[in-house]
Design a protein around this motif. Structure first.
Motif, PDB file in Angstrom:
ATOM      1  N   MET A 101       8.570   1.170   4.279  1.00 39.62           N
ATOM      2  CA  MET A 101       9.803   1.536   3.593  1.00 39.62           C
ATOM      3  C   MET A 101       9.647   2.897   2.942  1.00 39.62           C
ATOM      4  N   ILE A 102      10.766   3.583   2.837  1.00 42.56           N
ATOM      5  CA  ILE A 102      10.838   4.852   2.131  1.00 42.56           C
ATOM      6  C   ILE A 102      11.771   4.643   0.956  1.00 42.56           C
TER       7      ILE A 102
ATOM      8  N   VAL B  94       0.852  -1.185   0.000  1.00 39.88           N
ATOM      9  CA  VAL B  94       0.000   0.000   0.000  1.00 39.88           C
ATOM     10  C   VAL B  94       0.893   1.242   0.000  1.00 39.88           C
ATOM     11  N   PRO B  95       0.887   2.000  -1.100  1.00 38.35           N
ATOM     12  CA  PRO B  95       1.648   3.251  -1.141  1.00 38.35           C
ATOM     13  C   PRO B  95       0.881   4.353  -0.421  1.00 38.35           C
ATOM     14  N   MET B  96       1.607   5.130   0.380  1.00 38.10           N
ATOM     15  CA  MET B  96       0.985   6.191   1.171  1.00 38.10           C
ATOM     16  C   MET B  96       1.598   7.538   0.804  1.00 38.10           C
ATOM     17  N   ASP B  97       0.722   8.551   0.669  1.00 45.20           N
ATOM     18  CA  ASP B  97       1.206   9.909   0.431  1.00 45.20           C
ATOM     19  C   ASP B  97       0.576  10.910   1.387  1.00 45.20           C
ATOM     20  N   GLY B  98      -0.165  10.417   2.378  1.00 44.04           N
ATOM     21  CA  GLY B  98      -0.777  11.292   3.357  1.00 44.04           C
ATOM     22  C   GLY B  98      -2.148  11.825   2.968  1.00 44.04           C
ATOM     23  N   SER B  99      -2.609  11.495   1.769  1.00 43.69           N
ATOM     24  CA  SER B  99      -3.920  11.965   1.316  1.00 43.69           C
ATOM     25  C   SER B  99      -5.030  11.114   1.932  1.00 43.69           C
TER      26      SER B  99
ATOM     27  N   THR C  82       8.378  11.837   6.944  1.00 41.79           N
ATOM     28  CA  THR C  82       7.797  10.660   6.299  1.00 41.79           C
ATOM     29  C   THR C  82       7.903   9.443   7.209  1.00 41.79           C
ATOM     30  N   ARG C  83       9.064   9.266   7.820  1.00 42.03           N
ATOM     31  CA  ARG C  83       9.279   8.119   8.724  1.00 42.03           C
ATOM     32  C   ARG C  83       8.291   8.162   9.888  1.00 42.03           C
ATOM     33  N   LYS C  84       8.070   9.346  10.458  1.00 40.10           N
ATOM     34  CA  LYS C  84       7.115   9.486  11.564  1.00 40.10           C
ATOM     35  C   LYS C  84       5.712   9.092  11.114  1.00 40.10           C
ATOM     36  N   SER C  85       5.318   9.537   9.937  1.00 38.94           N
ATOM     37  CA  SER C  85       3.994   9.178   9.408  1.00 38.94           C
ATOM     38  C   SER C  85       3.877   7.680   9.209  1.00 38.94           C
ATOM     39  N   LEU C  86       4.906   7.076   8.618  1.00 44.25           N
ATOM     40  CA  LEU C  86       4.867   5.645   8.341  1.00 44.25           C
ATOM     41  C   LEU C  86       4.856   4.825   9.622  1.00 44.25           C
TER      42      LEU C  86
ATOM     43  N   SER D 248       3.032  -4.332   3.458  1.00 51.15           N
ATOM     44  CA  SER D 248       4.155  -3.409   3.279  1.00 51.15           C
ATOM     45  C   SER D 248       3.595  -2.034   2.955  1.00 51.15           C
ATOM     46  N   ILE D 249       3.975  -1.054   3.754  1.00 54.69           N
ATOM     47  CA  ILE D 249       3.527   0.321   3.577  1.00 54.69           C
ATOM     48  C   ILE D 249       4.692   1.095   2.957  1.00 54.69           C
ATOM     49  N   LEU D 250       4.422   1.775   1.864  1.00 53.79           N
ATOM     50  CA  LEU D 250       5.475   2.425   1.080  1.00 53.79           C
ATOM     51  C   LEU D 250       5.205   3.912   0.930  1.00 53.79           C
ATOM     52  N   ASN D 251       6.264   4.700   1.043  1.00 51.06           N
ATOM     53  CA  ASN D 251       6.192   6.099   0.646  1.00 51.06           C
ATOM     54  C   ASN D 251       7.354   6.361  -0.287  1.00 51.06           C
ATOM     55  N   VAL D 252       7.070   7.010  -1.407  1.00 49.75           N
ATOM     56  CA  VAL D 252       8.114   7.357  -2.364  1.00 49.75           C
ATOM     57  C   VAL D 252       8.320   8.860  -2.314  1.00 49.75           C
ATOM     58  N   ILE D 253       9.537   9.252  -1.997  1.00 48.34           N
ATOM     59  CA  ILE D 253       9.895  10.661  -2.023  1.00 48.34           C
ATOM     60  C   ILE D 253      10.420  10.962  -3.417  1.00 48.34           C
ATOM     61  N   ASP D 254       9.683  11.801  -4.126  1.00 50.73           N
ATOM     62  CA  ASP D 254      10.030  12.150  -5.507  1.00 50.73           C
ATOM     63  C   ASP D 254      11.106  13.224  -5.473  1.00 50.73           C
TER      64      ASP D 254
END
Length: 148
Positions: free
Chosen positions: A89-90, A10-15, A67-71, A39-45
């Protein structure tokens, strides 16, 4: 007969859309029982930082820390809901490529649960929708979740 998914990304962007996707991913992972893995994912563009005149490594570090705090919060949410196997993961780079191809392959995921785009029609035309790209190019099943 429903398909049981075991390795869910599941990709997360905070939305709100991604938070709705996380809630659905938690349900599906619990349905998989002890074999379920979330697995929770955030991609920093990092391309977004290239246009900032005062770009430096401290900016990336600050974004990474937030991002780490949110995840960590999302991971706790999943654990509190009863998901035993959950990690986060980031990643850095192109969200489309990482979410649609690279990370699912690396994790051997069998399902991507992603929030519907929050972009308006003009933004989708100009920059494209990550969700649209992932649903079009992914080699595994993709569940698009809308926020209510």
């Amino acid at each position: 007969m429903p398909t049981n998914y075991h390795k869910i990304l599941v990709p997360m962007d905070g939305s709100k859309e991604s938070e709705a996707a996380l809630a659905r991913a938690i349900e599906l992972t619990k349905d998989a029982g002890p074999a379920g893995d979330l697995s929770i994912l955030n991609v920093i563009d990092t391309r977004a930082f290239q246009n900032v005149a005062s770009f430096d490594d401290t900016m990336v570090e600050a974004v990474s820390d937030e991002t780490r705090k949110s995840l960590e919060g999302y991971k706790k949410q999943a654990q509190d809901a009863g998901v035993a196997n959950v990690n986060f993961m980031i990643e850095y780079g192109s969200p489309k490529t990482l979410i649609g191809k690279e990370v699912p392959n690396e994790l051997q995921a069998d399902l991507i649960v992603i929030g519907a785009t929050g972009l308006n029609a003009v933004e989708r035309l100009v920059i494209g929708s990550v969700t649209e790209y992932v649903t079009r190019t992914s080699k595994i099943d993709v569940l698009v979740v809308r926020a209510h």
